[in-house]
Scaffold this motif. Structure first.
Motif, PDB file in Angstrom:
ATOM      1  N   GLN A  70       0.688  -1.090   0.187  1.00 37.50           N
ATOM      2  CA  GLN A  70       0.220   0.145   0.150  1.00 37.50           C
ATOM      3  C   GLN A  70       0.275   1.330  -0.242  1.00 37.50           C
ATOM      4  O   GLN A  70       0.277   2.299  -0.601  1.00 37.50           O
ATOM      5  N   ALA A  71       1.969   1.416   0.623  1.00 34.21           N
ATOM      6  CA  ALA A  71       3.107   2.404   0.123  1.00 34.21           C
ATOM      7  C   ALA A  71       3.196   2.653  -0.727  1.00 34.21           C
ATOM      8  O   ALA A  71       3.880   4.491  -1.290  1.00 34.21           O
ATOM      9  N   GLU A  72       3.273   1.838  -1.431  1.00 35.24           N
ATOM     10  CA  GLU A  72       3.486   2.013  -3.777  1.00 35.24           C
ATOM     11  C   GLU A  72       2.704   2.023  -3.918  1.00 35.24           C
ATOM     12  O   GLU A  72       3.346   3.695  -4.321  1.00 35.24           O
ATOM     13  N   TYR A  73       1.681   2.177  -3.865  1.00 40.38           N
ATOM     14  CA  TYR A  73       0.355   2.213  -4.887  1.00 40.38           C
ATOM     15  C   TYR A  73       0.301   3.503  -4.010  1.00 40.38           C
ATOM     16  O   TYR A  73       0.140   4.434  -5.164  1.00 40.38           O
ATOM     17  N   PRO A  78      -2.251   9.763  -6.286  1.00 39.22           N
ATOM     18  CA  PRO A  78      -2.404  10.845  -5.113  1.00 39.22           C
ATOM     19  C   PRO A  78      -4.277  10.335  -4.741  1.00 39.22           C
ATOM     20  O   PRO A  78      -4.082  10.588  -2.928  1.00 39.22           O
ATOM     21  N   PHE A  79      -4.859   9.355  -5.209  1.00 38.17           N
ATOM     22  CA  PHE A  79      -6.074   9.159  -4.483  1.00 38.17           C
ATOM     23  C   PHE A  79      -5.979   8.038  -3.676  1.00 38.17           C
ATOM     24  O   PHE A  79      -6.932   8.483  -2.794  1.00 38.17           O
ATOM     25  N   VAL A  83      -7.273   8.463   0.042  1.00 40.31           N
ATOM     26  CA  VAL A  83      -7.886   7.056   0.793  1.00 40.31           C
ATOM     27  C   VAL A  83      -7.702   6.487   1.965  1.00 40.31           C
ATOM     28  O   VAL A  83      -8.005   6.177   2.809  1.00 40.31           O
ATOM     29  N   ILE A  84      -6.643   5.902   1.483  1.00 43.08           N
ATOM     30  CA  ILE A  84      -5.294   5.371   2.417  1.00 43.08           C
ATOM     31  C   ILE A  84      -5.008   5.661   4.125  1.00 43.08           C
ATOM     32  O   ILE A  84      -5.145   5.807   4.928  1.00 43.08           O
ATOM     33  N   ASP A  85      -5.181   7.191   3.430  1.00 42.14           N
ATOM     34  CA  ASP A  85      -4.810   8.392   4.605  1.00 42.14           C
ATOM     35  C   ASP A  85      -6.057   8.555   5.493  1.00 42.14           C
ATOM     36  O   ASP A  85      -6.127   8.715   6.588  1.00 42.14           O
ATOM     37  N   SER A  86      -7.622   8.716   5.143  1.00 41.13           N
ATOM     38  CA  SER A  86      -8.484   8.660   5.280  1.00 41.13           C
ATOM     39  C   SER A  86      -9.150   7.410   6.179  1.00 41.13           C
ATOM     40  O   SER A  86      -9.128   7.363   7.600  1.00 41.13           O
ATOM     41  N   GLN A  87      -9.098   6.619   5.670  1.00 36.54           N
ATOM     42  CA  GLN A  87      -9.313   5.219   6.643  1.00 36.54           C
ATOM     43  C   GLN A  87      -8.017   5.127   7.810  1.00 36.54           C
ATOM     44  O   GLN A  87      -8.851   4.184   9.089  1.00 36.54           O
ATOM     45  N   ARG A  88      -6.806   5.425   7.618  1.00 32.20           N
ATOM     46  CA  ARG A  88      -6.297   5.266   9.000  1.00 32.20           C
ATOM     47  C   ARG A  88      -6.387   6.047  10.132  1.00 32.20           C
ATOM     48  O   ARG A  88      -6.649   5.606  10.936  1.00 32.20           O
ATOM     49  N   LYS A  89      -6.600   7.849   9.741  1.00 25.05           N
ATOM     50  CA  LYS A  89      -7.114   8.339  10.129  1.00 25.05           C
ATOM     51  C   LYS A  89      -8.282   7.156  11.709  1.00 25.05           C
ATOM     52  O   LYS A  89      -8.354   8.197  12.222  1.00 25.05           O
TER      53      LYS A  89
END
Length: 120
Positions: A70-73, A78-79, A83-89
């Protein structure tokens, strides 16, 4: 799953009806899915299938590898990163709360049905 422009054209009453109907449909489907899966597991076991719990070290390795993927993706898209940052938050708020305040689900389950656990 409605086009944003179409959604904006709907009256607030219709939007609210769609929200309620969608939540109801998802809740019903989830409950049916759990029952169907439990019934399917019972059939498999009766047919001789042995179910084995995935060892913790394999699960940890899966998460370690997922973090790399997921870090590579996230670097490339950017989108995806948004999404990942939002889910993690969200998870950073919810998961510690659940781990702190919810009793372990398996505690009550094992109290009543410990001799019926499928996975060993």
């Amino acid at each position: 799953m409605i086009n944003g422009n179409t959604w904006k054209k709907l009256g607030r009453d219709v939007q609210e009806m769609l929200k309620v109907a969608s939540m109801y449909a998802v809740t019903q489907r989830n409950m049916i899915f759990v029952r169907e899966t439990a019934e399917a597991c019972q059939e498999l076991i009766k047919g001789g299938t042995q179910m084995i719990r995935t060892p913790d070290d394999i699960l940890k390795n899966f998460l370690d590898e997922w973090e790399k993927i997921q870090a590579e993706y996230a670097k490339k898209d950017p989108f995806y990163k948004k999404v990942i940052d939002s889910q993690r938050k969200y998870a950073e708020l919810i998961v510690p709360f659940r781990l702190s305040w919810y009793p372990p689900y398996d505690f009550a389950g094992k109290y009543y049905w410990k001799d019926k656990v499928y996975l060993k």
